[in-house]
Enzyme design. Structure first.
Site, PDB file in Angstrom:
ATOM      1  N   ASP A 295       0.855  -1.192   0.000  1.00 40.45           N
ATOM      2  CA  ASP A 295       0.000   0.000   0.000  1.00 40.45           C
ATOM      3  C   ASP A 295       0.892   1.245   0.000  1.00 40.45           C
ATOM      4  O   ASP A 295       1.424   1.586   1.042  1.00 40.45           O
ATOM      5  CB  ASP A 295      -0.986  -0.009   1.161  1.00 40.45           C
ATOM      6  CG  ASP A 295      -0.367  -0.428   2.506  1.00 40.45           C
ATOM      7  OD1 ASP A 295       0.698  -1.059   2.545  1.00 40.45           O
ATOM      8  OD2 ASP A 295      -0.992  -0.125   3.529  1.00 40.45           O
ATOM      9  N   GLU A 479      12.653   1.494   7.309  1.00 44.19           N
ATOM     10  CA  GLU A 479      11.573   0.658   6.773  1.00 44.19           C
ATOM     11  C   GLU A 479      11.813   0.311   5.308  1.00 44.19           C
ATOM     12  O   GLU A 479      11.500  -0.792   4.863  1.00 44.19           O
ATOM     13  CB  GLU A 479      10.258   1.412   6.923  1.00 44.19           C
ATOM     14  CG  GLU A 479       9.059   0.705   6.355  1.00 44.19           C
ATOM     15  CD  GLU A 479       7.832   1.588   6.288  1.00 44.19           C
ATOM     16  OE1 GLU A 479       6.729   1.039   6.156  1.00 44.19           O
ATOM     17  OE2 GLU A 479       7.969   2.825   6.351  1.00 44.19           O
TER      18      GLU A 479
END
Length: 516
Positions: A295, A479
């Site tokens: 996403d 991340e």
């Protein structure tokens, strides 16, 4: 079964998602831009019974001097981000830093904030970090790779038992342990977690978690009244005219996500105005993409330049169906160990049919690469993504196919810092120029499965070097990373780049130790 007691429910805690619990108060707060990140209020903790807070809001909101921000601060506790609160020691290696990091990313049951949207878990678990204050499903598998390298079998067992608890309680593993995640899952990695644990504890582990694996399988394979015909579908299952069953991502709600409320409302309005597409349809596609973990990415768009053409539920993803094949094979072996021979044969047959379907519907003989399949258009998707490496990871590709995939990855995805996710620079975080740890590992292991050790080693050298370079520069594990220009940070998406970071740490340790 697992020797723990389910968490007790305290005041302010409900299994109702916050937008349903607080109604118009929730909408008003999210539309007011009090918080730059919509997830902040979704994670807020009411200081008393929500019913009292709602009554107070309706009594006060029309007062001339009413201030919504002040009201929120008086009636809710704002959640803190998971920060690493020690000063990075630059004399440490990246591996030493990660080993010191685990305690800061581990939440104990007694440390969990009660109330609000958090669903307490009975045992300790590792969170990704930053704004991600809860456990996440597919993240956790890659985190476990690193925990195994650190000998933390206890924490791996605890996390698997937490997922087993969620399956027993809700029938599936939600995206994370938040009430607003209960309507969707994430890529089904539970069987891989069980396999990982069985590598340390033996085959008895497959039997131990057989009930939970079967329950998760039934969740993903809920056909409802999905009768044979022309691409009939129900929730996460699509039945082909030939009777083949394949899976897609889905969400049981068609409303804005509480954790990205404003963004979803704005996109739905844009889609309605530009394409006359219903808002509910867009919400469903957005939520399904969130279930995928990707996403967001142009992978899910009909027009790669237009987010409002998102069409996730029309797409059968190759990676999801490879994961489902693994679950079927694992269930078959578990049933065999349990001497349930009819179930063993049944799941062997299901796995065989899915393997054949993956070759039939996902292999593109013109590109010589694995692609998603758009069942609404009855053709393969146009988006070329690194998900095409999953058949190598699960050993589903033929020898010739594996050579083609290796060559395709080298040409289209490999950059100076690792592998791109797609080749398109769209501003979405699961597109160029970003690279993500889980996909680096899936591809690396897939290449090694077919003895492409030279390419695999080049990939690991590039990825590990980028991780180490950024750690030396910032003192952080991130991340995601910019793999095209390693002098620039990654970007895109709905939020700032997060530090921590569970799956990056796990993949780094596993990949590093495999090279020793």
């Amino acid at each position: 079964m697992f020797g723990f007691v389910a968490p007790s429910v305290t005041f302010g805690q409900s299994l109702t998602s916050p937008e349903e619990l607080f109604g118009s108060l929730f909408n008003d707060i999210q539309n007011s831009h009090i918080f730059s990140d919509s997830k902040t209020f979704a994670d807020c903790i009411p200081t008393e019974d929500p019913v009292l807070i709602i009554e107070r809001y309706y009594q006060q909101k029309n007062d001339p001097d009413f201030n919504l921000k002040d009201f929120v601060m008086q009636n809710f506790r704002i959640p803190a981000e998971i920060k690493v609160d020690y000063v990075t020691d630059n004399t440490l290696t990246t591996e030493e830093h990660i080993r010191k990091l685990w305690p800061y990313l581990t939440r104990q049951p007694e440390d969990q904030e009660r109330g609000g949207s958090l669903i307490p878990l009975p045992l300790p678990y590792v969170v990704p970090g930053g704004r991600f204050r809860e456990i996440y499903y597919w993240d956790s598998y890659f985190t476990m790779l690193g925990l195994k390298e650190c000998g933390r079998v206890d924490l791996i067992e605890n996390m698997i038992n937490n997922f087993a608890y969620l399956i027993n309680t809700f029938g599936h593993v939600p995206t994370g342990n938040r009430t607003y995640y209960l309507s969707r899952s994430q890529p089904p990695f539970f069987s891989l977690m069980v396999r990982l644990y069985s590598e340390m504890e033996g085959k008895k582990i497959l039997k131990k978690y057989l009930p939970q694996m079967r329950k998760e399988y039934d969740y993903w394979m809920d056909e409802g009244n999905c009768e044979s015909g022309d691409f009939n579908c129900n929730r996460r299952v699509v039945r082909f005219p030939d009777g083949v069953l394949l899976n897609r991502y889905w969400d049981d709600k068609a409303t804005p996500r509480p954790e990205a409320f404003r963004e979803d409302v704005e996109l739905a309005e844009e889609a309605f105005e530009k394409h006359d597409v219903s808002r509910e349809s867009i919400y469903r596609h957005i939520r399904a993409a969130a279930e995928s973990g990707w996403d967001f990415s142009t992978r899910w768009f009909a027009d790669e330049n237009d987010f409002s053409t998102i069409q996730t539920t029309d797409i059968l993803p190759v990676d999801l169906n490879c994961l489902m094949h693994h679950l079927e094979k694992t269930l078959a072996e578990a049933y065999l160990l349990n001497e349930e021979f009819e179930c063993y044969q049944d799941f062997e047959l299901r796995a065989k049919k899915r393997c054949e379907a993956i070759d039939t519907y996902f292999w593109d003989s013109t590109r010589n690469y694995y692609m998603d399949y758009n069942f609404a258009k009855k053709e393969q998707s146009k988006a070329v993504t690194l998900a095409g490496a999953f058949p190598l990871f699960f050993k589903l590709a033929g020898k010739q196919q594996s050579h083609y995939v290796r060559a395709y990855i080298r040409l289209n995805f490999m950059r100076s810092g690792g592998l791109l996710t797609t080749g398109l620079k769209s501003g979405q975080q699961w597109d160029a120029p970003n690279g993500w740890a889980p996909l680096q590992w899936i591809t690396y292991k897939g290449l090694r499965n077919y003895n492409f050790h030279k390419t695999a080693n080049e990939l690991s050298d590039e990825w590990l070097s980028l991780n180490e370079k950024e750690f030396k520069r910032t003192g952080k594990m991130m991340e995601k990373y910019n793999v095209s220009d390693t002098n620039l940070e990654a970007g895109g998406g709905e939020y700032d780049v997060q530090e921590g970071f569970g799956w990056t740490n796990g993949v780094y340790l596993r990949m590093k130790n495999r090279r020793k």
